[in-house]
Design an enzyme around this catalytic site. Structure first.
Site, PDB file in Angstrom:
ATOM      1  CE  LYS A  26      -8.354 -25.590  43.123  1.00 29.57           C
ATOM      2  NZ  LYS A  26      -9.583 -24.807  42.905  1.00 29.57           N
ATOM      3  NE  ARG A  96     -11.076 -28.745  41.749  1.00 31.88           N
ATOM      4  CZ  ARG A  96     -10.297 -29.487  42.527  1.00 31.88           C
ATOM      5  NH1 ARG A  96      -9.730 -30.591  42.034  1.00 31.88           N
ATOM      6  NH2 ARG A  96     -10.057 -29.127  43.761  1.00 31.88           N
ATOM      7  N   GLY A 105     -11.386 -19.362  48.119  1.00 36.21           N
ATOM      8  CA  GLY A 105     -12.798 -19.000  47.984  1.00 36.21           C
ATOM      9  C   GLY A 105     -13.074 -17.793  47.115  1.00 36.21           C
ATOM     10  CG  MET A 107     -10.864 -16.713  41.341  1.00 37.94           C
ATOM     11  SD  MET A 107      -9.498 -16.936  40.235  1.00 37.94           S
ATOM     12  CE  MET A 107      -8.548 -18.122  41.094  1.00 37.94           C
ATOM     13  NE  ARG A 363      -4.628 -24.705  49.454  1.00 37.91           N
ATOM     14  CZ  ARG A 363      -5.833 -24.241  49.263  1.00 37.91           C
ATOM     15  NH1 ARG A 363      -6.181 -23.704  48.128  1.00 37.91           N
ATOM     16  NH2 ARG A 363      -6.743 -24.290  50.216  1.00 37.91           N
ATOM     17  CG  HIS A 481     -13.992 -17.375  53.882  1.00 38.01           C
ATOM     18  ND1 HIS A 481     -14.146 -16.143  54.458  1.00 38.01           N
ATOM     19  CD2 HIS A 481     -13.344 -17.183  52.709  1.00 38.01           C
ATOM     20  CE1 HIS A 481     -13.639 -15.228  53.646  1.00 38.01           C
ATOM     21  NE2 HIS A 481     -13.151 -15.833  52.576  1.00 38.01           N
ATOM     22  NE  ARG A 587      15.001   9.130  64.863  1.00 37.63           N
ATOM     23  CZ  ARG A 587      14.718   7.863  65.141  1.00 37.63           C
ATOM     24  NH1 ARG A 587      15.018   7.341  66.331  1.00 37.63           N
ATOM     25  NH2 ARG A 587      14.147   7.089  64.226  1.00 37.63           N
ATOM     26  CD  GLU A 774      18.440  13.837  55.757  1.00 37.69           C
ATOM     27  OE1 GLU A 774      17.409  13.293  56.163  1.00 37.69           O
ATOM     28  OE2 GLU A 774      19.276  14.366  56.509  1.00 37.69           O
ATOM     29  CB  SER A 793      23.397   6.907  56.858  1.00 38.94           C
ATOM     30  OG  SER A 793      22.221   6.249  57.282  1.00 38.94           O
ATOM     31  CB  THR A 796      14.811   6.043  52.459  1.00 37.19           C
ATOM     32  OG1 THR A 796      14.668   5.309  53.670  1.00 37.19           O
ATOM     33  CG2 THR A 796      16.018   5.543  51.689  1.00 37.19           C
ATOM     34  CB  CYS A 860      18.904   5.390  59.328  1.00 35.34           C
ATOM     35  SG  CYS A 860      19.239   7.043  58.711  1.00 35.34           S
ATOM     36  CE1 TYR A 880      23.661   1.544  58.867  1.00 33.57           C
ATOM     37  CE2 TYR A 880      25.911   1.466  58.044  1.00 33.57           C
ATOM     38  CZ  TYR A 880      24.829   2.183  58.534  1.00 33.57           C
ATOM     39  OH  TYR A 880      24.932   3.538  58.687  1.00 33.57           O
TER      40      TYR A 880
HETATM   41  P1  ADP Z   1     -11.652 -24.088  45.789  1.00 34.67           P
HETATM   42  O1  ADP Z   1     -10.493 -23.595  45.030  1.00 34.67           O
HETATM   43  O2  ADP Z   1     -12.622 -23.026  46.161  1.00 34.67           O
HETATM   44  O3  ADP Z   1     -11.249 -24.975  46.918  1.00 34.67           O
HETATM   45  P2  ADP Z   1     -12.170 -26.443  44.232  1.00 34.67           P
HETATM   46  O4  ADP Z   1     -11.919 -26.366  42.792  1.00 34.67           O
HETATM   47  O5  ADP Z   1     -11.093 -27.056  45.039  1.00 34.67           O
HETATM   48  O6  ADP Z   1     -12.491 -24.988  44.772  1.00 34.67           O
HETATM   49  O7  ADP Z   1     -13.501 -27.216  44.419  1.00 34.67           O
HETATM   50  C1  ADP Z   1     -14.358 -27.108  45.515  1.00 34.67           C
HETATM   51  C2  ADP Z   1     -14.692 -28.466  46.041  1.00 34.67           C
HETATM   52  O8  ADP Z   1     -15.220 -29.319  45.052  1.00 34.67           O
HETATM   53  C3  ADP Z   1     -13.481 -29.134  46.599  1.00 34.67           C
HETATM   54  O9  ADP Z   1     -13.698 -29.358  47.975  1.00 34.67           O
HETATM   55  C4  ADP Z   1     -13.333 -30.418  45.878  1.00 34.67           C
HETATM   56  O10 ADP Z   1     -13.147 -31.455  46.777  1.00 34.67           O
HETATM   57  C5  ADP Z   1     -14.651 -30.593  45.129  1.00 34.67           C
HETATM   58  N1  ADP Z   1     -14.369 -31.118  43.792  1.00 34.67           N
HETATM   59  C6  ADP Z   1     -13.729 -30.474  42.809  1.00 34.67           C
HETATM   60  N2  ADP Z   1     -13.568 -31.274  41.738  1.00 34.67           N
HETATM   61  C7  ADP Z   1     -14.105 -32.456  42.059  1.00 34.67           C
HETATM   62  C8  ADP Z   1     -14.222 -33.695  41.379  1.00 34.67           C
HETATM   63  N3  ADP Z   1     -13.741 -33.878  40.168  1.00 34.67           N
HETATM   64  N4  ADP Z   1     -14.826 -34.709  42.025  1.00 34.67           N
HETATM   65  C9  ADP Z   1     -15.311 -34.534  43.275  1.00 34.67           C
HETATM   66  N5  ADP Z   1     -15.226 -33.384  43.965  1.00 34.67           N
HETATM   67  C10 ADP Z   1     -14.630 -32.358  43.372  1.00 34.67           C
HETATM   68 MG    MG Z   2      15.941  13.309  57.757  1.00 30.41          MG
HETATM   69 MG    MG Z   3     -10.100 -26.495  46.859  1.00 34.44          MG
END
Ligand code: ADP
Ligand code: MG
Ligand code: MG
Length: 906
Positions: A26, A96, A105, A107, A363, A481, A587, A774, A793, A796, A860, A880
């Site tokens: 991020k 964040r 989701g 952390m 990302r 999710h 075999r 072997e 050969s 493993t 193999c 191979y």
């Molecule tokens: P996750 O990694 O679980 O996606 P994020 O850190 O991306 O968590 O944050 C969750 C949500 O909060 C995201 O959808 C993001 O758009 C929103 N968010 C995070 N930082 C800001 C910010 N500075 N302003 C507005 N929305 C934010």
């Molecule tokens: Mg054998």
């Molecule tokens: Mg996010």
């Protein structure tokens, strides 16, 4: 002190996208977007290195870090012309989490940090929007109490007593009381009442008040972000994904922008291309007057981003393209810029504050195997990437997913689906329905195939999701999710099937009038979002024309050979279709198990139960034509390509007849009594058969068996040669521990060779002579073994068994605990143990090649189709790898990617 804080904003940044290890995905990509001149709210990232420091220091901040944070915050304040904690012009921030690899989701993040009674009036005055300010405050209280006061403090409330649920219930009750459908209908008074109620419950629950001091809020949130790295969800996800604990998370603190300021504000998530199919169409969801996670949370059905994103569930809702065409265009522009820059499909988060667009995250996006394939080919054709990059765009595991079955379209044609949802994860799957993640895990362990049915999933469900063949939810969109996680794993998944009425308590499911109970079987088509009752016919998914083309591109970069394990003409043909360049393991015992095995097996039994060499030779003479026939049939399919034929490997008692009828049959043939057959059979029983009378040991005790097999091989080759074909047999001696065994085997071979050559009137029959490695001793004496062989050969499976002393057949009993206690990282029978077994391999290859420079080396067994093991074999200079036909594309891709990687690191 090292530098721990990196700033970004205003078109500049201290880091960039190459620094994901340090700044987390991020933080690194926010820096990159900022440098690209995209509208990113300013902020700073505290590094993953500091995360480790933080835990080492028992959760405290050294003065130098506090100073770094304060300095960075000041820069943000200057850009925003606001001040953190200031009563007149308060700056709010989000804190964040972000690891090097995305952990969706798993952390925590806290939004609206810095809002409190001291700053509320100032923000209201500044924005003129009292509703928005109280909405932001109630969100802060909800998130902070959940993330900072409960999770980070490792409070473990009983089910339903979580602070998040308690507060949500209060809000739901109020909405119900007032007859509101959505929280956007709450009034300012409602919101401010809620905030006070929330604070009361928080004080009651934790014994401490909600902190209304901005400083405390900031450091509390930063600490909670770091602590979420060791949260329950994150720990279990890391285990599944094999992410090391030492990586740590970064913490990005950035200025808030607000999607909840009314009808010209919004928040959304998007993919620059369709992540399920790979189609080159902008794809996303958004919500008006909303903040952060509202889109993913599933409380409101999100709107489609544009026409291309419309589906049955959301087509009645207006798109961003319709509602805010100018902002949409700007976003579309950002999309193009990002794809051109990253040269890949991206997953982005944005927020619109009063018609102004802000980018909050980007990302490289997760995608299905099919999407990865189609995108790679399309980007190649559009000159966005070159062939080499194209060849790296699919992970071997994604190829595995592509090779997975789909529901037979003909069967679907004839069947009406019972439910319909969004096609969130690819392919087809069949399973029995269960309603909780725990049940999914339990049933899976009992060997049952399940479909996990949930209202919606959350990170606590991951282990159950993993165990299930497919996931089916009633709620959620393409970015929910369940959809994200399933897609990441290439698992069949359907979300938002709103016609499902799920009763988790009663473990049943109602669709229309019909009730389905736990254990009922469903078939899911995750590519189309269709759910069927019962089990439908399934098909192989390799018919995609892009697949063949992709594999031909991949092969351009592959330097190591690939062969298959096959012993019938049919399997040999399949192997060729999947790109085999030879057979690495034929075999010979397979002819006694497979189709048409009746007669050969009978003759083998006769041979085994013979008591004299004469009897044995007679039985062997009868068996010989079958051996020649089978070997020849397969070598003909592989004409011109090497076929490695392994002499008889298993212990003889495996072939002994147990049924009365079969025993009588052999007794009659040998002219002895059934009781004698049983007695001779018992005489072959061993207490440790894996280390018993098997492999070439059989050849030492019964050289006539070896002789017959070699004769079969060489005669098959001789016949083919006479017919103008090009046989390339390689005779492989199994289970050897000393070069003298090979000398003996070679002596038999030379004797047979001369006889066959003469009787077929040939000057020469081409063949190679080699051994399996072997047994650890064979690896340790590789230099002696190499003197008398043309090839090694590595077997493993056995090598792993004997190096660990783990029985292949019994290790399942303790393998689980060994993994749980982290005594081993992974099952060594699945992924080659490079640390231990690898030493024997390295030693064996080096020593062998010291004696014989052009010694051919292969592998193999199961590891030949495991991507990490294939890469290892490449690094060790193998000629191979050999694996089952269906894993060949994976081996080819893994080998090509290993070569590309090696070239890059040169
Ligand atoms: P996750 O990694 O679980 O996606 P994020 O850190 O991306 O968590 O944050 C969750 C949500 O909060 C995201 O959808 C993001 O758009 C929103 N968010 C995070 N930082 C800001 C910010 N500075 N302003 C507005 N929305 C934010
Ligand atoms: Mg054998
Ligand atoms: Mg996010």
């Amino acid at each position: 002190m090292a530098k721990f804080v990196y700033t970004f904003g205003n078109g500049i940044a201290e880091g960039d996208s190459s620094q994901t290890n340090l700044l987390g995905g991020k933080g690194a990509n926010l820096a990159e977007m900022s440098k690209l001149g995209l509208p990113v709210p300013p902020g700073f990232t505290i590094t993953t290195d500091f995360c480790n420091e933080y835990f080492k220091n028992g959760g405290t901040y050294p003065e130098s870090v506090v100073a770094e944070v304060e300095k960075a915050l000041k820069e943000v304040e200057e850009i925003m012309d606001l001040k953190y904690g200031d009563p007149d012009a308060p700056l709010l921030v989000s804190c964040r989490s972000g690891a090097r690899q995305s952990m969706p989701g798993m952390m925590e993040t806290v939004l609206n940090v810095g809002l409190c009674p001291a700053t509320i009036p100032g923000l209201i005055k500044k924005t003129g929007n009292e509703w928005f300010v109280y909405d932001a405050y109630r969100r802060l209280i909800m998130m902070y109490s959940d993330v900072v006061m409960e999770k980070a403090e490792e409070v473990e409330p009983t089910d339903g007593q979580e602070i998040r649920i308690k507060l949500e219930n209060i809000m739901e009750d109020l909405k119900l009381d007032k007859g509101y459908e959505s929280e956007t209908e709450l009034t300012v008074d409602d919101l401010s009442f809620l905030c006070e109620e929330f604070k009361k419950v928080i004080l009651e629950t934790f014994g401490t008040p909600f902190p209304d001091d901005p400083k405390e809020q900031l450091w509390g949130s930063i600490g909670a972000v770091f602590k979420s790295w060791h949260g329950k969800k994150a720990n279990s996800y890391r285990k599944i994904e094999g992410i090391p604990d030492e990586w740590g998370t970064a913490c990005t603190v950035m200025s808030m922008v607000f999607g909840n300021m009314g009808d010209t504000s919004a928040t959304g998530v998007a993919f620059t291309r369709n992540p399920a199919t790979g189609e080159d169409k902008f794809y996303g969801e958004w919500l008006v007057n909303a903040q952060g996670e509202d889109v993913v949370a599933g409380y409101r059905t999100p709107n489609p981003l544009n026409d291309d994103t419309k589906n049955d569930q959301n087509k009645h809702l207006s798109s961003l393209q319709q509602m805010m065409p100018k902002v949409y265009e700007e976003l579309y522009d950002v999309r193009n810029k990002l794809e051109q820059h990253y040269k890949d499909m991206l997953d982005i988060e944005f927020t619109i504050q009063e018609e102004k667009l802000f980018m909050l995250q980007c990302r490289v996006g997760k995608r299905t195997g099919a999407a990865a394939l189609n995108m790679a080919i399309e980007m190649l054709d559009n000159n966005l990437i070159d062939e080499k990059t194209c060849a790296t765009r699919l992970k071997p595991a994604q190829l595995d997913e592509l090779l997975h079955p789909i529901v037979n379209p003909e069967a679907e044609e004839k069947t009406d689906p019972v439910a319909k949802g969004l096609p969130a994860g690819p392919g087809g799957a069949i399973g029995r329905i269960v309603f909780t993640a725990e049940d999914a895990v339990k049933w899976y362990k009992e060997g049952k195939e399940v479909v996990l049915v949930r209202e919606e999933t959350n990170p606590e469900d991951v282990e159950g999701m993993r165990a299930a063949n497919a996931i089916l939810t009633a709620k959620g969109g393409m970015t929910s999710h369940a959809a994200l996680v399933a897609r990441g794993w290439g698992k069949c998944c359907i979300v938002g099937a709103s016609m499902l009425e799920i009763n988790t308590q009663a473990k049943e499911l109602k669709i229309g009038g019909k009730v389905y109970k736990e254990g009922d079987t469903f078939t899911l088509n995750g590519t189309r979002g269709l759910v069927y009752e019962g089990s439908l016919d399934m098909l192989d998914a390799t018919e995609n024309p892009n697949f063949k083309r992709y594999m031909s591109i991949v092969d351009k970069f592959r330097t190591m050979g690939v062969r298959s394990n096959a012993e019938t003409p049919k399997d040999a043909k399949t192997s060729l279709d999947h790109g085999a360049e030879g057979i690495g393991l034929f075999r010979t015992e397979h002819m006694f198990y497979g189709e048409d095995a009746e007669q050969p097996l009978f003759l083998l039994r006769k041979m085994i139960l013979s008591s004299t060499e004469d009897e044995r030779r007679m039985a062997l003479d009868e068996l010989a034509p079958y051996v020649k026939r089978d070997i020849k049939a397969t070598m003909e399919v592989m004409n011109g390509l090497p076929v490695t034929i392994r002499l008889l490997d298993p212990p003889l008692h495996e072939f002994i007849p147990h049924g009365k009828e079969k025993q009588e049959e052999v007794a009659k043939a040998l002219g002895i009594d059934v009781s004698e057959v049983i007695r001779r059979g018992e005489g072959l029983q061993e207490s440790n058969p894996m280390m018993g009378h098997r492999g070439f040991r059989l050849g030492v005790t019964y050289p006539e068996i070896t002789e017959m097999q070699i004769k079969g091989i060489l005669e098959a080759a001789a016949e083919m040669t006479r017919e103008g074909k090009n046989p390339k047999p390689e005779i492989m001696v199994p289970v050897t521990c000393d070069a003298k065994e090979l000398v003996l085997a070679r002596k038999i071979t030379d004797k047979v060779y001369n006889l066959v050559k003469e009787s077929y009137g040939l000057d020469n029959i081409d063949f190679l002579f080699g051994t399996m490695i072997e047994i650890p001793r064979a690896a340790l004496l590789a230099h002696e073994m190499a003197e008398v062989t043309d090839f090694f050969s590595f077997g493993t499976n056995d090598l792993t068994q004997m190096t660990y002393g783990f029985s292949r057949d019994d290790s399942d009993v303790f393998m689980g605990p060994y993994l749980d206690y982290e005594i081993i990282d992974s099952d060594p029978f699945q992924t080659l143990d490079q640390k231990g077994v690898g030493q024997l391999i390295t030693y064996g290859v080096e020593r062998g090649r010291q004696v014989k420079k052009d010694l051919k080396v292969g592998i193999c067994g199961e590891h030949g189709g495991d991507p990490a093991s294939v890469e290892y074999c490449f690094e060790k200079g193998f000629d191979y790898v050999s694996c089952s036909a269906f894993r060949l594309p994976i081996a080819r891709l893994a080998a090509a990617q290993a070569a590309i990687k090696a070239e890059k690191n040169k």
